[in-house]
Design a protein around this motif. Structure first.
Motif, PDB file in Angstrom:
ATOM      1  N   GLY A   1       0.811  -1.217   0.000  1.00  0.00           N
ATOM      2  CA  GLY A   1       0.000   0.000   0.000  1.00  0.00           C
ATOM      3  C   GLY A   1       0.837   1.257   0.000  1.00  0.00           C
ATOM      4  N   ALA A   2       1.887   1.275   0.822  1.00  0.00           N
ATOM      5  CA  ALA A   2       2.771   2.436   0.865  1.00  0.00           C
ATOM      6  C   ALA A   2       3.484   2.621  -0.468  1.00  0.00           C
ATOM      7  N   ALA A   3       3.914   1.505  -1.068  1.00  0.00           N
ATOM      8  CA  ALA A   3       4.581   1.589  -2.373  1.00  0.00           C
ATOM      9  C   ALA A   3       3.621   2.086  -3.443  1.00  0.00           C
ATOM     10  N   LEU A   4       2.381   1.651  -3.397  1.00  0.00           N
ATOM     11  CA  LEU A   4       1.382   2.155  -4.343  1.00  0.00           C
ATOM     12  C   LEU A   4       1.189   3.661  -4.181  1.00  0.00           C
ATOM     13  N   ALA A   5       1.089   4.113  -2.936  1.00  0.00           N
ATOM     14  CA  ALA A   5       0.870   5.539  -2.686  1.00  0.00           C
ATOM     15  C   ALA A   5       2.053   6.380  -3.169  1.00  0.00           C
ATOM     16  N   ALA A   6       3.246   5.835  -3.058  1.00  0.00           N
ATOM     17  CA  ALA A   6       4.455   6.578  -3.440  1.00  0.00           C
ATOM     18  C   ALA A   6       4.674   6.619  -4.946  1.00  0.00           C
ATOM     19  N   THR A   7       3.978   5.767  -5.697  1.00  0.00           N
ATOM     20  CA  THR A   7       4.257   5.647  -7.133  1.00  0.00           C
ATOM     21  C   THR A   7       3.020   5.865  -7.995  1.00  0.00           C
ATOM     22  N   VAL A   8       2.010   6.544  -7.477  1.00  0.00           N
ATOM     23  CA  VAL A   8       0.811   6.830  -8.281  1.00  0.00           C
ATOM     24  C   VAL A   8       1.237   7.498  -9.591  1.00  0.00           C
ATOM     25  N   PRO A   9       0.839   6.942 -10.734  1.00  0.00           N
ATOM     26  CA  PRO A   9       1.369   7.440 -12.008  1.00  0.00           C
ATOM     27  C   PRO A   9       0.618   8.610 -12.617  1.00  0.00           C
ATOM     28  N   PHE A  10      -0.389   9.128 -11.927  1.00  0.00           N
ATOM     29  CA  PHE A  10      -1.207  10.192 -12.507  1.00  0.00           C
ATOM     30  C   PHE A  10      -0.718  11.550 -12.028  1.00  0.00           C
ATOM     31  N   PRO A  11      -0.356  12.446 -12.934  1.00  0.00           N
ATOM     32  CA  PRO A  11       0.107  13.774 -12.526  1.00  0.00           C
ATOM     33  C   PRO A  11      -0.967  14.514 -11.736  1.00  0.00           C
ATOM     34  N   ASP A  12      -0.531  15.289 -10.777  1.00  0.00           N
ATOM     35  CA  ASP A  12      -1.434  16.137 -10.008  1.00  0.00           C
ATOM     36  C   ASP A  12      -2.525  15.329  -9.294  1.00  0.00           C
ATOM     37  N   ALA A  13      -2.152  14.126  -8.825  1.00  0.00           N
ATOM     38  CA  ALA A  13      -3.124  13.284  -8.134  1.00  0.00           C
ATOM     39  C   ALA A  13      -3.158  13.604  -6.647  1.00  0.00           C
ATOM     40  N   ARG A  14      -4.339  13.556  -6.085  1.00  0.00           N
ATOM     41  CA  ARG A  14      -4.509  13.604  -4.639  1.00  0.00           C
ATOM     42  C   ARG A  14      -4.641  12.163  -4.153  1.00  0.00           C
ATOM     43  N   VAL A  15      -3.785  11.767  -3.215  1.00  0.00           N
ATOM     44  CA  VAL A  15      -3.731  10.375  -2.758  1.00  0.00           C
ATOM     45  C   VAL A  15      -4.123  10.325  -1.287  1.00  0.00           C
ATOM     46  N   VAL A  16      -5.111   9.487  -0.968  1.00  0.00           N
ATOM     47  CA  VAL A  16      -5.619   9.371   0.395  1.00  0.00           C
ATOM     48  C   VAL A  16      -5.443   7.937   0.878  1.00  0.00           C
ATOM     49  N   ASP A  17      -4.814   7.796   2.025  1.00  0.00           N
ATOM     50  CA  ASP A  17      -4.612   6.502   2.667  1.00  0.00           C
ATOM     51  C   ASP A  17      -5.750   6.232   3.638  1.00  0.00           C
ATOM     52  N   LEU A  18      -6.413   5.089   3.488  1.00  0.00           N
ATOM     53  CA  LEU A  18      -7.430   4.637   4.432  1.00  0.00           C
ATOM     54  C   LEU A  18      -6.800   3.566   5.315  1.00  0.00           C
ATOM     55  N   SER A  19      -6.472   3.897   6.544  1.00  0.00           N
ATOM     56  CA  SER A  19      -5.817   2.939   7.432  1.00  0.00           C
ATOM     57  C   SER A  19      -5.916   3.430   8.864  1.00  0.00           C
ATOM     58  N   ARG A  20      -5.467   2.606   9.786  1.00  0.00           N
ATOM     59  CA  ARG A  20      -5.456   3.007  11.193  1.00  0.00           C
ATOM     60  C   ARG A  20      -4.309   3.948  11.504  1.00  0.00           C
ATOM     61  N   SER A  21      -3.108   3.636  10.997  1.00  0.00           N
ATOM     62  CA  SER A  21      -1.919   4.361  11.456  1.00  0.00           C
ATOM     63  C   SER A  21      -1.459   5.467  10.529  1.00  0.00           C
ATOM     64  N   GLY A  22      -1.727   5.357   9.234  1.00  0.00           N
ATOM     65  CA  GLY A  22      -1.309   6.407   8.305  1.00  0.00           C
ATOM     66  C   GLY A  22       0.130   6.268   7.872  1.00  0.00           C
ATOM     67  N   GLY A  23       0.430   6.861   6.704  1.00  0.00           N
ATOM     68  CA  GLY A  23       1.785   6.838   6.168  1.00  0.00           C
ATOM     69  C   GLY A  23       2.136   8.182   5.588  1.00  0.00           C
ATOM     70  N   ALA A  24       2.788   8.160   4.427  1.00  0.00           N
ATOM     71  CA  ALA A  24       3.239   9.400   3.816  1.00  0.00           C
ATOM     72  C   ALA A  24       2.113  10.145   3.107  1.00  0.00           C
ATOM     73  N   ALA A  25       1.090   9.433   2.682  1.00  0.00           N
ATOM     74  CA  ALA A  25      -0.005  10.078   1.959  1.00  0.00           C
ATOM     75  C   ALA A  25      -0.959  10.774   2.926  1.00  0.00           C
ATOM     76  N   GLU A  26      -1.856  11.588   2.370  1.00  0.00           N
ATOM     77  CA  GLU A  26      -2.926  12.146   3.172  1.00  0.00           C
ATOM     78  C   GLU A  26      -3.672  11.004   3.860  1.00  0.00           C
ATOM     79  N   HIS A  27      -4.049  11.197   5.112  1.00  0.00           N
ATOM     80  CA  HIS A  27      -4.570  10.077   5.898  1.00  0.00           C
ATOM     81  C   HIS A  27      -6.012  10.298   6.323  1.00  0.00           C
TER      82      HIS A  27
END
Length: 240
Positions: free
Chosen positions: A15-41
């Protein structure tokens, strides 16, 4: 913002690797999880049905008036624990695993479909699957059954969608292979009595046969550039 991307379980591993490599320019990335990572949580315990309601409300609020090019939900969250025969593992932990692995993908996937139903942009729903969906590993009953449920749900939902050229959502499941994550470490640490196939997974690690989370993420994102029938259940290891 042209793309809005949700990834469940993006605090670590695939999941973290997916969030770090989203291939769409100007994308807003939101992580749905308990603890959160680098993306918006957006904090949510996806084994708790009460939080499924919160996630659906979040989808609806964020998509109201959405005018971008695409919306994406990659449901990656899952658990392999507790490991052991169903009649001997902790009952509470087993119930949470069933909710997270089997029920949450269906409920959250349905919530995403409802929230995006009125949008005419690209819509993508990707469910993470596993070889465990078709192999009955003793000690993994909640995980095996959960992944099998995901696969058949995707086949069914894909058949329900209108043609992709109209307002349909592209729905697929993908098994990335055996990935070198913390989950694999948990698997290798268990006793053979709890998980008789444990030696196979230790050998995969020792032989360097595991792929990295980044390789798995690259393979998953590459599927967005390819055409598959809606409702496809894919294995990255078997694709040409």
């Amino acid at each position: 913002m042209t793309s809005l991307v949700w990834i469940s379980g993006a605090s670590a591993g695939i999941g973290a690797a997916l969030a770090a490599t989203v291939p769409f320019p100007d994308a807003r990335v939101v992580d749905l999880s308990r603890s959160g990572g680098a993306a918006e949580h957006f904090r949510a315990d996806l084994s708790d049905p009460a939080d499924w309601v919160r996630v659906e409300e979040h989808f609806e609020a964020e998509l109201a008036g959405f005018a971008g090019e695409r919306v994406v939900f990659v449901h990656n969250a899952g658990t392999v624990v507790p490991i052991g025969p169903a009649d001997s593992v902790d009952a509470g932990a087993y119930a949470r695993a069933v909710l997270l692995n089997s029920a949450a993908p269906q409920v959250l996937g349905g919530a995403f479909l409802r929230a995006t139903a009125g949008l005419t942009c690209e819509k993508h729903l990707v469910m993470l699957s596993s070889g465990a969906a078709t192999t009955a590993y003793p000690g993994w009953s909640a995980y095996n059954a959960g992944k099998a449920a995901v696969d058949h749900w995707v086949r069914t939902i894909g058949a329900e969608q209108p043609p992709l050229g109209s307002v349909g959502c592209r729905v697929i499941a993908v098994a990335p292979g055996v990935v070198d994550t913390a989950m694999q470490g948990e698997i290798r640490a268990v006793d053979e009595l709890a998980f008789p196939a444990v030696e196979r997974f230790r050998e995969l690690k020792d032989s360097g046969s595991l792929i990295s989370p980044e390789q798995a993420a690259q393979g998953i994102w590459s599927l967005f550039e390819r055409e598959f029938p809606n409702g496809s259940v894919l294995d990255l290891r078997k694709l040409p």
